[in-house]
Design a protein around this motif. Structure first.
Motif, PDB file in Angstrom:
ATOM      1  N   GLY A  73     117.551   0.769 -65.177  1.00 10.90           N
ATOM      2  CA  GLY A  73     117.074   1.538 -66.309  1.00 10.90           C
ATOM      3  C   GLY A  73     115.980   1.068 -66.659  1.00 10.90           C
ATOM      4  N   VAL A  74     115.816  -0.206 -66.695  1.00  7.72           N
ATOM      5  CA  VAL A  74     114.276  -0.847 -67.049  1.00  7.72           C
ATOM      6  C   VAL A  74     113.201  -0.491 -66.052  1.00  7.72           C
ATOM      7  CG1 VAL A  74     113.328  -3.129 -67.308  1.00  7.72           C
ATOM      8  CG2 VAL A  74     115.329  -2.642 -68.440  1.00  7.72           C
ATOM      9  N   VAL A  75     113.660  -0.437 -64.739  1.00 11.51           N
ATOM     10  CA  VAL A  75     112.561  -0.169 -63.845  1.00 11.51           C
ATOM     11  C   VAL A  75     112.180   1.044 -63.766  1.00 11.51           C
ATOM     12  CG1 VAL A  75     112.147   0.004 -61.134  1.00 11.51           C
ATOM     13  CG2 VAL A  75     113.445  -2.010 -62.284  1.00 11.51           C
ATOM     14  N   LEU A  76     113.218   2.252 -64.054  1.00 10.84           N
ATOM     15  CA  LEU A  76     113.058   3.522 -64.189  1.00 10.84           C
ATOM     16  C   LEU A  76     112.379   3.720 -65.381  1.00 10.84           C
ATOM     17  CD1 LEU A  76     116.273   5.270 -62.658  1.00 10.84           C
ATOM     18  CD2 LEU A  76     113.876   4.924 -61.322  1.00 10.84           C
ATOM     19  N   GLY A  77     112.556   3.233 -66.483  1.00 13.35           N
ATOM     20  CA  GLY A  77     112.105   3.532 -67.679  1.00 13.35           C
ATOM     21  C   GLY A  77     110.470   3.094 -67.867  1.00 13.35           C
ATOM     22  N   ILE A  85     127.001   5.625 -65.547  1.00  8.17           N
ATOM     23  CA  ILE A  85     127.110   6.295 -66.787  1.00  8.17           C
ATOM     24  C   ILE A  85     126.445   5.612 -68.014  1.00  8.17           C
ATOM     25  CG2 ILE A  85     128.967   4.973 -67.759  1.00  8.17           C
ATOM     26  CD1 ILE A  85     130.409   7.661 -68.639  1.00  8.17           C
ATOM     27  N   CYS A  86     126.058   4.150 -67.751  1.00  7.96           N
ATOM     28  CA  CYS A  86     125.452   3.427 -68.584  1.00  7.96           C
ATOM     29  C   CYS A  86     123.706   3.239 -68.517  1.00  7.96           C
ATOM     30  CB  CYS A  86     125.856   2.020 -68.671  1.00  7.96           C
ATOM     31  SG  CYS A  86     125.291   0.860 -67.518  1.00  7.96           S
ATOM     32  N   PHE A  87     123.248   3.862 -67.428  1.00 11.91           N
ATOM     33  CA  PHE A  87     121.692   3.446 -67.254  1.00 11.91           C
ATOM     34  C   PHE A  87     120.803   4.317 -67.927  1.00 11.91           C
ATOM     35  CE2 PHE A  87     122.073   6.497 -64.042  1.00 11.91           C
ATOM     36  CZ  PHE A  87     120.568   7.226 -64.058  1.00 11.91           C
ATOM     37  N   PHE A  88     121.352   5.560 -68.376  1.00  8.51           N
ATOM     38  CA  PHE A  88     120.687   6.664 -68.943  1.00  8.51           C
ATOM     39  C   PHE A  88     120.108   6.320 -70.089  1.00  8.51           C
ATOM     40  CE2 PHE A  88     119.864  10.825 -71.084  1.00  8.51           C
ATOM     41  CZ  PHE A  88     118.767  11.218 -70.084  1.00  8.51           C
ATOM     42  N   PRO A  89     120.876   5.688 -71.083  1.00  9.51           N
ATOM     43  CA  PRO A  89     120.176   5.286 -72.221  1.00  9.51           C
ATOM     44  C   PRO A  89     119.064   4.286 -72.183  1.00  9.51           C
ATOM     45  CG  PRO A  89     122.717   5.454 -72.479  1.00  9.51           C
ATOM     46  CD  PRO A  89     122.366   5.543 -70.940  1.00  9.51           C
ATOM     47  N   ILE A  90     119.207   3.334 -71.282  1.00  7.73           N
ATOM     48  CA  ILE A  90     118.316   2.444 -71.200  1.00  7.73           C
ATOM     49  C   ILE A  90     116.949   3.001 -70.618  1.00  7.73           C
ATOM     50  CG2 ILE A  90     117.728   0.318 -69.851  1.00  7.73           C
ATOM     51  CD1 ILE A  90     120.127   0.126 -71.490  1.00  7.73           C
ATOM     52  N   LYS A 124      96.338  -2.572 -65.924  1.00 15.31           N
ATOM     53  CA  LYS A 124      97.610  -1.766 -66.321  1.00 15.31           C
ATOM     54  C   LYS A 124      98.571  -2.573 -66.704  1.00 15.31           C
ATOM     55  CE  LYS A 124      95.889   2.917 -65.229  1.00 15.31           C
ATOM     56  NZ  LYS A 124      96.305   4.222 -64.565  1.00 15.31           N
ATOM     57  N   PHE A 125      98.844  -3.508 -65.631  1.00 10.62           N
ATOM     58  CA  PHE A 125     100.120  -4.260 -65.666  1.00 10.62           C
ATOM     59  C   PHE A 125      99.947  -5.096 -66.651  1.00 10.62           C
ATOM     60  CE2 PHE A 125     101.936  -8.341 -64.547  1.00 10.62           C
ATOM     61  CZ  PHE A 125     103.415  -8.030 -64.003  1.00 10.62           C
ATOM     62  N   ASP A 126      98.611  -5.976 -67.173  1.00 12.82           N
ATOM     63  CA  ASP A 126      98.504  -6.807 -68.233  1.00 12.82           C
ATOM     64  C   ASP A 126      99.078  -6.057 -69.460  1.00 12.82           C
ATOM     65  OD1 ASP A 126      97.557  -8.980 -66.696  1.00 12.82           O
ATOM     66  OD2 ASP A 126      95.657  -8.117 -66.802  1.00 12.82           O
ATOM     67  N   ILE A 127      98.532  -4.820 -69.566  1.00 17.00           N
ATOM     68  CA  ILE A 127      98.980  -3.993 -70.980  1.00 17.00           C
ATOM     69  C   ILE A 127     100.190  -3.841 -70.856  1.00 17.00           C
ATOM     70  CG2 ILE A 127      98.664  -1.761 -71.881  1.00 17.00           C
ATOM     71  CD1 ILE A 127      95.893  -1.809 -70.838  1.00 17.00           C
ATOM     72  N   LEU A 128     100.871  -3.620 -69.711  1.00 17.69           N
ATOM     73  CA  LEU A 128     102.467  -3.205 -69.799  1.00 17.69           C
ATOM     74  C   LEU A 128     103.141  -4.573 -70.329  1.00 17.69           C
ATOM     75  CD1 LEU A 128     104.923  -1.480 -69.025  1.00 17.69           C
ATOM     76  CD2 LEU A 128     104.337  -2.208 -66.641  1.00 17.69           C
ATOM     77  N   TRP A 129     102.763  -5.682 -69.432  1.00 18.66           N
ATOM     78  CA  TRP A 129     103.468  -6.846 -69.740  1.00 18.66           C
ATOM     79  C   TRP A 129     103.220  -7.641 -70.841  1.00 18.66           C
ATOM     80  CZ3 TRP A 129     107.407  -8.866 -66.990  1.00 18.66           C
ATOM     81  CH2 TRP A 129     107.641 -10.253 -67.143  1.00 18.66           C
ATOM     82  N   ASN A 130     102.290  -7.363 -71.484  1.00 14.21           N
ATOM     83  CA  ASN A 130     102.042  -8.179 -72.570  1.00 14.21           C
ATOM     84  C   ASN A 130     102.302  -7.374 -74.010  1.00 14.21           C
ATOM     85  OD1 ASN A 130     101.124 -10.852 -71.575  1.00 14.21           O
ATOM     86  ND2 ASN A 130      99.543  -9.649 -70.710  1.00 14.21           N
ATOM     87  N   VAL A 131     102.037  -6.103 -73.826  1.00 14.09           N
ATOM     88  CA  VAL A 131     102.065  -5.087 -75.069  1.00 14.09           C
ATOM     89  C   VAL A 131     103.220  -4.148 -74.888  1.00 14.09           C
ATOM     90  CG1 VAL A 131     100.756  -3.478 -76.285  1.00 14.09           C
ATOM     91  CG2 VAL A 131      99.625  -5.521 -75.545  1.00 14.09           C
ATOM     92  N   GLY A 132     103.243  -3.410 -73.797  1.00 15.42           N
ATOM     93  CA  GLY A 132     104.200  -2.389 -73.774  1.00 15.42           C
ATOM     94  C   GLY A 132     105.627  -2.780 -73.729  1.00 15.42           C
ATOM     95  N   LEU A 133     105.722  -3.675 -72.750  1.00 18.00           N
ATOM     96  CA  LEU A 133     107.505  -4.171 -72.794  1.00 18.00           C
ATOM     97  C   LEU A 133     107.816  -4.760 -74.138  1.00 18.00           C
ATOM     98  CD1 LEU A 133     107.794  -5.425 -69.233  1.00 18.00           C
ATOM     99  CD2 LEU A 133     108.665  -3.160 -70.084  1.00 18.00           C
ATOM    100  N   PRO A 134     106.894  -5.771 -74.489  1.00 21.57           N
ATOM    101  CA  PRO A 134     107.484  -6.271 -75.905  1.00 21.57           C
ATOM    102  C   PRO A 134     107.519  -5.271 -76.922  1.00 21.57           C
ATOM    103  CG  PRO A 134     105.586  -7.686 -74.964  1.00 21.57           C
ATOM    104  CD  PRO A 134     105.884  -6.392 -74.091  1.00 21.57           C
TER     105      PRO A 134
END
Length: 257
Positions: free
Chosen positions: A75-79, A129-134, A160-170
């Motif tokens: 779910g994290v990867v697809l999300g 059944i549980c990955f969709f909410p993630i 883009k990776f820096d933005i994703l890792w340092n801002v987006g994911l947090p």
């Protein structure tokens, strides 16, 4: 007595009152055990059969946690992919919604056909059944990142990776932990569903066998076990959520514990 302690006292009292009311209703109405057993019967069955139930509890818990962990990873990867790519969003989201709309009881026979009966179909059902909410919550969290902030970071040379890792994911952490509490309950549903169809171990199998033998107190004992496991894991994730994302939520009893 503090307000929090009073609130917990009243909550505990209401829960106990629910079980007392249940007991009195069964006694006064003369309700048959085959329809609705008394809580005292269920707890007596649980205590009496616990040595036999323990291996099945461990089987269900292990299967659920494995499917849950794999579902969270997927779910994290697809999300993340859907959240940062408009093309991926337009392509994958309809497929995910369509798959999520399929009753998982219809998917279990396919897993059994592919992998045989046992633990694997239960793990896969729990995962599916549980990955969709993630996925939904991670993608939503990433979508809430302000474009202005992204523009500033790009101007400062961030990739883009820096933005994703340092801002987006947090920024997705509050959404992520909210989805975890929903997903763990779904994971139990998937595991028990598969165990009732394609396994000779686990609480789901115990409940199915007990139902076929008209042992209703044992069926309810299985329900109590599943409820207890679900509540325990929900509380555990709530405690972790308050520690990790306290900056994004209002303080409550968990944060103060």
């Amino acid at each position: 007595m503090s307000i929090n302690l009073k609130r917990r006292f009243w909550a505990t009292g209401l829960i106990l009152l629910f079980f007392v009311g249940w007991e009195l209703f069964c006694v006064i109405s003369g309700m048959s055990d085959l329809i609705l057993p008394r809580p005292s019967q269920v707890f007596a069955t649980l205590v009496q059969r616990f040595p036999v139930l323990w291996p099945h509890i461990l089987q269900t818990l292990a299967t659920t946690m494995l499917g849950f962990v794999l579902g969270v990873a997927l779910g994290v990867v697809l999300g993340a992919i859907i959240g940062v790519s408009r093309t991926a969003y337009d392509t994958a989201y309809p497929l995910l919604i369509g798959f999520s709309s399929i009753p998982k009881v219809a998917v279990v026979p396919i897993f059994v056909l592919w992998f045989g009966s046992g633990t694997v179909p239960a793990v896969l059902t729990s995962l599916s059944i549980c990955f969709f909410p993630i996925v939904v919550n991670i993608a939503t969290g990433l979508a809430t990142t302000e474009p202005e902030m992204e523009d500033v970071l790009k101007a400062l040379g961030a990739s883009k990776f820096d933005i994703l890792w340092n801002v987006g994911l947090p920024r997705t952490m509050p959404f992520f932990f909210a989805s975890l509490k929903v997903a763990i309950t779904y994971a139990f549903v998937g595991t028990v569903l598969a165990e009732t169809v394609a396994s000779n171990r686990g609480i789901g199998n115990v409940m199915m066998t007990a139902s076929s033998n008209f042992n209703v107190p044992l069926v309810f004992a299985g329900l109590f076990i599943l409820a207890g496991l679900g509540v325990a894991l929900y509380v555990a994730f709530s405690l972790i959520e308050m520690r990790v994302t306290g900056w994004a939520t209002r303080k409550n009893d968990f944060a103060a514990a």
